[in-house]
Design an enzyme around this catalytic site. Structure first.
Site, PDB file in Angstrom:
ATOM      1  N   ASP A   8      28.009   9.217   2.700  1.00  0.00           N
ATOM      2  CA  ASP A   8      27.453   7.885   2.560  1.00  0.00           C
ATOM      3  C   ASP A   8      28.600   6.879   2.444  1.00  0.00           C
ATOM      4  O   ASP A   8      29.731   7.249   2.108  1.00  0.00           O
ATOM      5  CB  ASP A   8      26.567   7.856   1.306  1.00  0.00           C
ATOM      6  CG  ASP A   8      26.080   6.475   0.963  1.00  0.00           C
ATOM      7  OD1 ASP A   8      25.418   5.850   1.821  1.00  0.00           O
ATOM      8  OD2 ASP A   8      26.356   6.002  -0.165  1.00  0.00           O
ATOM      9  N   ASP A  10      28.412   2.912   1.094  1.00  0.00           N
ATOM     10  CA  ASP A  10      28.426   2.054  -0.077  1.00  0.00           C
ATOM     11  C   ASP A  10      28.256   2.845  -1.368  1.00  0.00           C
ATOM     12  O   ASP A  10      27.331   3.647  -1.518  1.00  0.00           O
ATOM     13  CB  ASP A  10      27.322   1.003   0.028  1.00  0.00           C
ATOM     14  CG  ASP A  10      27.534   0.075   1.212  1.00  0.00           C
ATOM     15  OD1 ASP A  10      28.502  -0.695   1.184  1.00  0.00           O
ATOM     16  OD2 ASP A  10      26.750   0.144   2.176  1.00  0.00           O
ATOM     17  N   THR A  42      24.732   6.701   7.105  1.00  0.00           N
ATOM     18  CA  THR A  42      24.514   5.390   6.515  1.00  0.00           C
ATOM     19  C   THR A  42      23.211   4.748   6.972  1.00  0.00           C
ATOM     20  O   THR A  42      22.648   5.149   7.994  1.00  0.00           O
ATOM     21  CB  THR A  42      25.704   4.459   6.885  1.00  0.00           C
ATOM     22  OG1 THR A  42      25.461   3.137   6.422  1.00  0.00           O
ATOM     23  CG2 THR A  42      25.897   4.415   8.397  1.00  0.00           C
ATOM     24  N   GLY A  43      22.783   3.762   6.233  1.00  0.00           N
ATOM     25  CA  GLY A  43      21.626   2.989   6.651  1.00  0.00           C
ATOM     26  C   GLY A  43      21.983   1.923   7.673  1.00  0.00           C
ATOM     27  O   GLY A  43      21.106   1.336   8.310  1.00  0.00           O
ATOM     28  N   LYS A 196      17.981  10.998   5.961  1.00  0.00           N
ATOM     29  CA  LYS A 196      19.347  11.450   6.214  1.00  0.00           C
ATOM     30  C   LYS A 196      19.393  12.964   6.409  1.00  0.00           C
ATOM     31  O   LYS A 196      20.146  13.470   7.233  1.00  0.00           O
ATOM     32  CB  LYS A 196      20.267  11.022   5.067  1.00  0.00           C
ATOM     33  CG  LYS A 196      20.573   9.526   5.051  1.00  0.00           C
ATOM     34  CD  LYS A 196      21.637   9.176   4.024  1.00  0.00           C
ATOM     35  CE  LYS A 196      22.020   7.715   4.112  1.00  0.00           C
ATOM     36  NZ  LYS A 196      23.098   7.336   3.174  1.00  0.00           N
ATOM     37  N   ASP A 219      25.324   8.713  -3.417  1.00  0.00           N
ATOM     38  CA  ASP A 219      25.210   8.123  -4.754  1.00  0.00           C
ATOM     39  C   ASP A 219      23.842   7.529  -5.076  1.00  0.00           C
ATOM     40  O   ASP A 219      23.517   7.321  -6.232  1.00  0.00           O
ATOM     41  CB  ASP A 219      26.262   7.025  -4.934  1.00  0.00           C
ATOM     42  CG  ASP A 219      25.930   5.766  -4.131  1.00  0.00           C
ATOM     43  OD1 ASP A 219      25.693   5.873  -2.901  1.00  0.00           O
ATOM     44  OD2 ASP A 219      25.880   4.680  -4.728  1.00  0.00           O
ATOM     45  N   ASN A 222      18.521   6.824  -1.367  1.00  0.00           N
ATOM     46  CA  ASN A 222      18.405   7.178   0.041  1.00  0.00           C
ATOM     47  C   ASN A 222      19.304   8.352   0.432  1.00  0.00           C
ATOM     48  O   ASN A 222      19.259   8.824   1.572  1.00  0.00           O
ATOM     49  CB  ASN A 222      18.695   5.962   0.942  1.00  0.00           C
ATOM     50  CG  ASN A 222      20.137   5.479   0.849  1.00  0.00           C
ATOM     51  OD1 ASN A 222      20.757   5.521  -0.210  1.00  0.00           O
ATOM     52  ND2 ASN A 222      20.676   5.013   1.950  1.00  0.00           N
TER      53      ASN A 222
END
Length: 270
Positions: A8, A10, A42-43, A196, A219, A222
């Site tokens: 991930d 952020d 990632t999103g 994910k 973290d 998601n």
């Protein structure tokens, strides 16, 4: 042996200033050189992570990213999609009506463009401050057309207001869509079959990598699906408490090169 590391961005790979440290770069470069697949998960759309791909030198043939929270698997060198999910106009229109009732701003991400829908009278979306590289425009829900690709929907607003308003979100919508937070101030609304973990599983299958050979580092909410899926699920020290309870290993924080620490411990070979 770990053959694929899904990471991930952020709160995980990135510092609070949205940077990749020299230590994280050094360790991930070593992992790639030994043949491990380093996959940013990632999103964000691909265009919004190109700076990080360049920083990590992940632009070669055979390098992949999982974007839109698992909604797309893409080749980093060409942008070609191995998998892509999208939402229908009807689904977006339905959610726009819900957000209008809740007085929440709704943004629609379409490849490299963010469409801010006029669904809130009292709040402006803060999503443009989170992903400034995208092209932004404002539309009324009734102006949307079938030819637009709707990759995902997001609600970006201050956490306290968002949490209070979400108390009024009917449970049926959580069955119709995959809805989760990627940050305290950001709600992600994606296709019900997208996660994910599904993206990682499909990429691993394509590459001939077993589930037990996958490490996932995250973290937030998601990231739960990939933490649960991976043979080695790693959560950051600064991570969400609920997510940390699912971890097989809790690494150092994003400000302390936690990704490098975990990869050194479980991936790098002497």
């Amino acid at each position: 042996m770990i053959k694929l590391v899904a990471i991930d961005l952020d709160g995980t790979l990135l510092t609070d200033e949205k940077k990749i440290t020299d230590r994280n770069k050094e360790v991930l470069t070593k992992a790639k050189q030994q043949g491990t697949k380093i996959v940013l998960c990632t999103g964000r759309p691909l265009i919004a992570i190109e700076t990080y791909l360049n920083r990590l030198e992940l632009r070669d043939a055979g390098d992949y990213s999982i974007t839109f929270n698992g909604g797309a698997i893409q080749k980093n060198d060409t942008g070609e999609e191995l998998l892509s999910y999208s939402l229908s106009l009807a689904e977006v229109t339905q959610m726009a009506e819900v957000m209008t009732e809740l007085d929440l701003p709704l943004d629609i991400i379409s490849v490299d463009t963010c469409i801010n829908l006029t669904t809130s009278e009292s709040k402006e979306s803060i999503y443009h401050t989170l992903n400034p590289i995208l092209t932004y425009k404002t539309m009324r829900p009734e102006e949307l057309t079938e030819d637009i690709i709707f990759n995902k929907m997001v609600v970006g607003v201050e956490p306290e207001y968002l949490d209070e308003k979400l108390k009024g979100l009917a449970p049926e919508w959580k069955e119709k869509f995959n809805i989760m937070k990627s940050r305290p101030c950001l709600l992600e609304i994606i296709h019900k079959d997208v996660s994910k973990s599904n993206g990682i599983a499909l990429l691993a299958k394509e590459l001939g990598i077993e589930q037990s050979e996958v490490m996932a580092i995250g973290d937030e909410e998601n990231d739960i699906s990939m933490i649960e899926y991976a043979g080695m699920g790693v959560v950051m020290e600064n991570g969400n408490d609920t997510v940390k309870k699912l971890a097989q290993f809790i690494t150092k924080s994003n400000e302390e090169d936690g990704v490098a620490y975990a990869v050194e411990k479980f991936v790098l070979r002497d």
